[in-house]
Scaffold this active site. Structure first.
Site, PDB file in Angstrom:
ATOM      1  N   LYS A 226      26.536  43.705  56.113  1.00  0.00           N
ATOM      2  CA  LYS A 226      26.890  42.285  55.989  1.00  0.00           C
ATOM      3  C   LYS A 226      25.863  41.363  56.638  1.00  0.00           C
ATOM      4  CE  LYS A 226      31.720  42.587  54.916  1.00  0.00           C
ATOM      5  NZ  LYS A 226      33.107  42.361  55.296  1.00  0.00           N
ATOM      6  N   ARG A 260      35.318  50.536  56.984  1.00  0.00           N
ATOM      7  CA  ARG A 260      34.906  50.434  55.571  1.00  0.00           C
ATOM      8  C   ARG A 260      33.382  50.376  55.513  1.00  0.00           C
ATOM      9  NH1 ARG A 260      33.712  46.509  51.739  1.00  0.00           N
ATOM     10  NH2 ARG A 260      34.631  46.860  49.686  1.00  0.00           N
TER      11      ARG A 260
HETATM   12  C1  9MG Z   1      36.428  44.145  49.701  1.00  0.00           C
HETATM   13  N1  9MG Z   1      35.911  43.885  51.028  1.00  0.00           N
HETATM   14  C2  9MG Z   1      34.668  43.414  51.346  1.00  0.00           C
HETATM   15  N2  9MG Z   1      34.549  43.290  52.671  1.00  0.00           N
HETATM   16  C3  9MG Z   1      35.734  43.675  53.201  1.00  0.00           C
HETATM   17  C4  9MG Z   1      36.243  43.753  54.502  1.00  0.00           C
HETATM   18  O1  9MG Z   1      35.527  43.377  55.559  1.00  0.00           O
HETATM   19  N3  9MG Z   1      37.496  44.185  54.686  1.00  0.00           N
HETATM   20  C5  9MG Z   1      38.259  44.547  53.617  1.00  0.00           C
HETATM   21  N4  9MG Z   1      39.528  44.968  53.862  1.00  0.00           N
HETATM   22  N5  9MG Z   1      37.839  44.492  52.356  1.00  0.00           N
HETATM   23  C6  9MG Z   1      36.599  44.059  52.158  1.00  0.00           C
END
Ligand code: 9MG
Length: 282
Positions: A226, A260
């Site tokens: 990010k 994630r």
């Molecule tokens: C789909 N998506 C993209 N970034 C995300 C994040 O930080 N958290 C979650 N739950 N979904 C995300």
């Protein structure tokens, strides 16, 4: 983390006694770091297979990009992208598939195809989403954001410190879910790194992630590749892995139960290292 160490996810039971890695699988032409790479079912399956082999416990499947400026996707288009992949993932790997969607039809149909979790960056705010998610019986991930992904960076003025804003928002969404028949046992929380936040908000939130521990619900953190890493380190999207691993480790140290990521193998190691340190101190 949750007081319970497992989460009922449809026909699966997710063991949360140690941090779980959620591998990102975007079947979109325009996601910010992997757009266009997995747009055929076969390619998506190969990528899922690789992520599962590397240690992913969940595959997070998305058919709509949430990057600012991404194209709007019709419900039919999103279903056409996502559902054939859910069907094959379930049939061939019997893995835990998370639906990264805000669309009620995708929630309902995806669950019918065997998906095990709903990950909605809009926290079930679109018409019909709350009811559709409730009817699936699956766990839902509620994430903090303001506005829409296309406008969220215009909504970064908060009256209270960011951790309080996030906690208040999530408290409200939990209450709404409970009223709609989604019990607390089915809820995962996510502070929404990068969504309607400045770099200062993101860094502060990471430092204060344990502020959300009072909810006693599982915490999901997504920081992989990010822009907060880009801004802090001056790195392009292709060079953000070390920064992402540092953040994943910090998140685990501060209580995150699900990470994630696009980069499963190195994240498994980073998170296991953090866990080894935590275990020593337990
Ligand atoms: C789909 N998506 C993209 N970034 C995300 C994040 O930080 N958290 C979650 N739950 N979904 C995300």
């Amino acid at each position: 983390m949750s007081s319970s160490s497992s989460l009922a996810c449809g026909r699966h039971c997710l063991d949360m006694s140690s941090p779980v890695i959620m591998g990102v699988l975007n079947v979109t032409p325009d996601s910010f770091s992997d757009g266009g790479r997995f747009t055929t079912v076969e390619r998506a399956l190969r990528q899922a297979d690789a992520m599962l082999a590397e240690g992913a416990g969940i595959i997070d499947l998305g058919g709509e990009s949430t990057r600012p400026g991404a194209a709007v996707v019709s419900t039919q288009e999103e279903m056409d992208r996502v559902l054939p992949v859910v069907e094959r993932l379930v049939a061939e790997f019997d893995c835990l598939v998370s639906l990264d969607t805000s669309t009620s039809e995708v929630m309902a149909e995806g669950a019918a195809c065997g998906a095990s979790l709903i990950n909605d960056v809009r926290s079930l705010s679109r018409p019909g989403a709350l009811e559709a998610a409730a009817a699936t019986g699956l766990p839902v991930c509620l994430m903090h954001m303001r506005g829409e992904p296309s406008t969220m960076q215009q909504h970064v003025d908060y009256d209270v410190p960011i951790e309080e804003e996030v906690a208040r928002f999530l408290e409200g969404r939990i209450a709404t879910c409970e009223q709609a028949g989604i019990s607390r046992e089915r809820i995962i929380l996510d502070p929404g790194f990068g969504f309607a936040k400045t770099i200062e908000h993101n860094l502060r939130l990471m430092n204060r992630l344990d502020y959300l521990a009072d909810f006693s619900l599982p915490l999901l953190v997504g920081v992989s590749r990010k822009s907060m890493i880009g801004k802090a380190l001056g790195r392009e999207v292709t060079d953000r892995l070390p920064g992402g691993l540092a953040l994943a480790s910090i998140a685990v140290m501060k209580g995150a139960g699900i990470i994630r990521t696009h980069d499963v193998a190195p994240t498994v190691d980073a998170v296991n290292m953090a866990r080894a340190v935590l275990k020593e101190g337990a």
